[in-house]
Design an enzyme around this catalytic site. Structure first.
Site, mmCIF file in Angstrom:
data_model
loop_
_atom_site.group_PDB
_atom_site.id
_atom_site.type_symbol
_atom_site.label_atom_id
_atom_site.label_comp_id
_atom_site.label_asym_id
_atom_site.label_seq_id
_atom_site.Cartn_x
_atom_site.Cartn_y
_atom_site.Cartn_z
ATOM 1 N N ARG A 375 -2.354 -7.830 -2.275
ATOM 2 C CA ARG A 375 -1.595 -6.710 -1.735
ATOM 3 C C ARG A 375 -0.999 -7.054 -0.378
ATOM 4 O O ARG A 375 -0.004 -6.459 0.041
ATOM 5 C CB ARG A 375 -2.488 -5.473 -1.620
ATOM 6 C CG ARG A 375 -1.742 -4.211 -1.243
ATOM 7 C CD ARG A 375 -2.560 -2.961 -1.449
ATOM 8 N NE ARG A 375 -3.828 -3.010 -0.761
ATOM 9 C CZ ARG A 375 -4.735 -2.035 -0.791
ATOM 10 N NH1 ARG A 375 -4.497 -0.956 -1.500
ATOM 11 N NH2 ARG A 375 -5.874 -2.139 -0.143
ATOM 12 N N LEU A 379 4.003 -7.383 -2.483
ATOM 13 C CA LEU A 379 4.936 -6.295 -2.182
ATOM 14 C C LEU A 379 5.494 -6.358 -0.763
ATOM 15 O O LEU A 379 6.688 -6.133 -0.560
ATOM 16 C CB LEU A 379 4.267 -4.947 -2.447
ATOM 17 C CG LEU A 379 4.107 -4.590 -3.931
ATOM 18 C CD1 LEU A 379 3.291 -3.324 -4.092
ATOM 19 C CD2 LEU A 379 5.463 -4.419 -4.599
ATOM 20 N N VAL A 497 3.181 1.696 -6.564
ATOM 21 C CA VAL A 497 2.201 0.799 -7.185
ATOM 22 C C VAL A 497 1.235 0.212 -6.149
ATOM 23 O O VAL A 497 1.469 0.280 -4.956
ATOM 24 C CB VAL A 497 2.904 -0.340 -7.960
ATOM 25 C CG1 VAL A 497 3.753 0.219 -9.065
ATOM 26 C CG2 VAL A 497 3.754 -1.200 -7.020
ATOM 27 N N GLU A 498 0.147 -0.381 -6.665
ATOM 28 C CA GLU A 498 -0.900 -1.016 -5.845
ATOM 29 C C GLU A 498 -1.431 -0.058 -4.776
ATOM 30 O O GLU A 498 -1.644 -0.431 -3.631
ATOM 31 C CB GLU A 498 -0.395 -2.316 -5.215
ATOM 32 C CG GLU A 498 -0.177 -3.414 -6.242
ATOM 33 C CD GLU A 498 0.067 -4.776 -5.615
ATOM 34 O OE1 GLU A 498 -0.210 -4.955 -4.412
ATOM 35 O OE2 GLU A 498 0.545 -5.665 -6.329
ATOM 36 N N GLY A 499 -1.661 1.178 -5.171
ATOM 37 C CA GLY A 499 -2.076 2.219 -4.248
ATOM 38 C C GLY A 499 -0.856 2.971 -3.759
ATOM 39 O O GLY A 499 -0.110 2.464 -2.923
#
Length: 815
Positions: A375, A379, A497-499
């Site tokens: 993460r 991103l 996404v990803e939290g």
């Protein structure tokens, strides 16, 4: 008068000791010396000594302090502290803290920041960027991907596999590239400037996925089988975590496995029956190996005495009977492979668990630790790359495009959003560099990764909107010449996404940061649950009194730094950046003080006061972004021409921090905000947003060929190849600037003020007047072709825009 003077001296002494964070024993000795001076000058009576000893001795005699003060406080603390679930413990304990802990502690060590190594690419990594990465960027036609194929073309899929794009994290002994986190970031930035599909496809296998998990936790057998195949592109991986019922709350996944015996390849073995229904899984439609997260149950206790083992991760070949690869999702016209995967009572051996049966139930910790790395790279790097390309391309467009007889970039209304794009491009590149430096130093920065995921995707989305506003119809009309539209459509994907960003800001950043970054809170919590009573008492005593001293110190520091506008605080440099370091000293102390007061007043309820947590998290986040910017300026040799970019980025971050701090004080629990405002903002809000003059200077850099502009877009794809609209425009930008003096020359010779258009006709006139060389004529003609490409938009035969059936992704790859 003597007594009053002594009181002032004592208050100043105690304040200075607290400000400097002198130990309790040393502070007591110094206070005793001041008392002795007061006694010698008859400023105090002997009764004052009795009060002094009544306070100081119990605090300094450890055995007495622990018995009389600490023990009852520990009992009270245990009574109010809720028992943490294993999932919460694993989330808190996973990962490491780094520079963000210094920012949280109220007294940043700037020398420590600037002593972190400067990020560098190896010769091999640079060659990869200049070779295969450059080549695949040339190959990609974004309009073909998004409008015609709905996928990357087969030749690009094969090129990515053949050249190790899916193996950047895999060690060389398994055939991988084993690149640094910094190199991975630079690769993804360059790809993201060309295509979000390309960057996503490469980013996911190198982020949270089977490769990462296998290298850290896999058995030797699993590593030796899968990692070479992943490195060669013989396997396409995906990782299935989220589902319709559990998106941002990934720990609530309903997917499960049951330990049982069953048939596998003709033999009865101990295994698991897995049932799952996953959604939003990148690469799932084309994956050959599926990383799967599920909750493992052992009702017959075949593995031990626990029935509910917890979240577990396994690696499942997608050709195992019962594995159902679903159809594709369609995320906002962004054509990366994404879709569902399902299975109902699919039996596999226990050896499919990543790490083997002994890692059953350890999946959540594995995921949180690996996610903190992935993460922090994928991103944020994709976001930074997109904004870097947009910044330079927008600068070029604003200089080429004219309205009201001027390049639009000279209009103040355009300069404002341009400055936001340029300043953020500088900041975002700085942040990804500092974050990957941490990862390359062996950190697993769970708090930092949450900060950069939220703030860089958020800033990216806002910058893309600004770029669209500047480009107008050029950004709205899709086609081969549009380099913004698909990125604009795809921007919300990164937000969710990803939290999801709302969750990340309101819960994760401060939720983890308050415990992991605070120098004493985690130690207090751990001591409260320690079964060893003596150790618990000793640890709690050390943490508790350290915490009390820490809070007092930050109260004094906040008051003094607010009163003096932090002008006497430490700064590593005495140039124009000095005030930024001093202001950050002040805000760091404010963050530490307000955190302790929020935890003291709200206790465990703080995690439910999400807007309070979010604003506290904003303080930590903006301090990190600003410090990364200052670190970049230092690492690049403190280039004076870049100072305006540094100023814009830091002033914007600190102004946003001030806004959040102001809102926090307005809404602080128990009405303490008014009192705290007097301490923190005794003379009102000290900072202003970046000025119009600063905006103008940033916009000018974006429109002027110079070293600062080159550094702003460093590493992106600027080759003017067939499908690279920004590269073609960049060449046109340079041609247009070279044509401006020729335009003036023709106007002067002809006695007429020609508009800056139809440059090919101007070339003919200049040639007829005999004032242009053949090369100058050719330059004007070439510039006119480029100018029209830059300002025109694509159009289509109506039949081309009708929905058409295209070959499936599998057919594309098989072709």
């Amino acid at each position: 008068m003597t007594t009053l003077l002594w009181i002032l001296v004592m208050l100043f002494t105690l304040g200075a000791l607290a400000y400097l964070r002198v130990s309790l024993l040393t502070s007591s000795i110094i206070a005793a010396i001041v008392m002795a001076v007061g006694t010698a000058t008859d400023a105090i009576a002997m009764l004052s000594w009795l009060v002094f000893f009544a306070i100081v001795l119990p605090l300094n005699i450890a055995a007495f302090r622990k018995s009389v003060i600490t023990r009852p406080l520990l009992k009270m603390y245990k009574g109010i502290m809720p028992e943490m679930s294993s999932t919460e413990k694993e989330a808190i304990e996973a990962g490491t803290t780094w520079w963000e802990a210094d920012l949280f502690a109220g007294k940043p060590n700037w020398k420590k920041l600037h002593n972190y190594p400067v990020a560098r690419l190896t010769a091999e990594e640079q060659a990869f960027l200049d070779g295969p990465v450059e080549e695949v960027c040339k190959m990609l036609n974004q309009h073909q991907v998004s409008h015609q194929l709905a996928d990357l073309p087969p030749e690009i899929w094969q090129y990515l596999k053949d050249h190790g794009f899916f193996a950047m994290i895999i060690k060389k002994k398994y055939g991988g590239l084993e690149y640094s986190a910094y190199a991975q970031s630079r690769v993804l930035q360059k790809l993201a400037g060309v295509s979000s599909e390309l960057a996503s496809t490469v980013g996911v296998p190198n982020s949270l996925g089977p490769g990462e998990l296998l290298q850290h936790y896999g058995t030797a057998e699993q590593q030796n089988h899968y990692l070479p195949r992943l490195a060669k592109g013989l396997e396409v991986p995906c990782f299935a975590l989220t589902s319709p019922e559990a998106g941002s709350d990934a720990g609530a996944i309903p997917d499960f496995g049951v330990v049982c015996k069953g048939q596998w390849q003709g033999e009865e073995v101990l295994g698991m029956k897995l049932t799952w229904n996953k959604r939003y899984i990148t690469l799932a439609p084309v994956a050959t190996v599926l990383g799967l997260a599920f909750k493992l149950q052992d009702p017959d206790k075949l593995l031990g005495d626990k029935e509910h083992l917890g979240i577990t991760c396994a690696l499942i070949p997608t050709d195992v009977p019962g594995v159902e690869t679903g159809r594709r999702h369609f995320p906002l016209n962004c054509m990366f492979q994404n879709g569902p995967t399902r299975g109902n009572e699919v039996f596999v051996p226990l050896s499919f668990i990543i790490g083997g049966p002994e890692m059953a139930g350890q999946g959540w910790r594995m995921l949180v630790e690996c996610l903190s790395v992935g993460r922090g790279i994928t991103l944020p790097s994709n976001s930074a790359g997109g904004v870097k390309t947009a910044a330079v391309a927008t600068g070029a467009y604003a200089r080429i495009r004219r309205q009201f007889k001027l390049p639009i970039g000279k209009l103040e209304g355009i300069e404002e959003p341009m400055a936001r794009i340029g300043g953020n491009a500088y900041l975002m590149d700085a942040v990804t560099t500092l974050t990957t430096t941490a990862i390359d130093l062996g950190e697993k920065p769970s708090v930092i990764s949450a900060i950069v995921k939220y703030h860089l995707t958020d800033r990216m989305q806002k910058c893309v909107i600004d770029a669209m506003d500047i480009h107008g119809g050029k950004g709205v009309c899709l086609g081969e010449g549009n380099y913004l539209g698909r990125g604009y459509q795809a921007a919300p994907i990164a937000i969710t996404v990803e939290g999801a960003n709302i969750l990340t800001r309101s819960m994760i950043i401060y939720g983890q940061g308050a415990i992991r970054c605070h120098p004493y809170v985690l130690a207090e919590m751990e001591s409260a649950f320690d079964p060893d009573a003596n150790k618990a008492l000793n640890d709690f005593d050390s943490a508790l009194f350290g915490h009390i001293g820490f809070t007092i110190s930050n109260l004094v520091r906040s008051f003094w730094l607010g009163l003096t506008s932090s002008r006497f605080s430490n700064s590593p440099y005495n140039d124009k950046t000095k005030r930024y370091y001093q202001q950050m000293n002040r805000f760091s102390a404010n963050l530490a003080l307000l955190s302790d007061l929020a935890m003291a007043t709200l206790g465990g309820g703080l995690k439910r006061k999400e807007r309070i947590s979010a604003r506290l998290g904003d303080l930590l986040s903006q301090l990190y972004l600003a410090s990364a910017t200052l670190k970049r300026y230092q690492d690049e040799g403190r280039q004076s021409e870049d100072l305006v970019l540094v100023q814009w980025a830091v002033e914007d971050s600190l102004y946003k921090l001030q806004d959040s701090l102001d809102d926090l004080l307005d809404n602080f629990p128990m009405g303490l905000g008014r009192i705290l405002r007097v301490i923190i903002f005794p003379f009102g809000r000290p900072l202003k947003r970046p000025s119009d003059v600063l905006d103008h200077k940033v916009a000018k850099i974006m429109q002027t060929p110079c070293a600062s502009r080159d550094r702003l877009g460093k590493g992106q794809f600027w080759t003017p190849s067939e499908f690279n609209a920004v590269g073609i425009q960049e060449q046109t930008f340079k041609d247009i600037l070279a044509c401006e003096p020729l335009h003036d020359k023709i106007c002067k010779a002809s006695g007429k003020r020609h508009p800056f258009m139809w440059l090919d006709k101007l070339a003919a006139e200049g040639k007829a007047l005999g004032i242009l060389s053949d090369d100058e004529v050719a330059l004007l003609e070439r510039a006119e072709i480029g100018r029209m490409k830059s300002i025109n938009v694509d159009d289509f035969d109506p039949a081309e825009l009708k929905a058409q059936v295209v070959a499936s992704a599998a057919q594309h790859q098989a072709a």
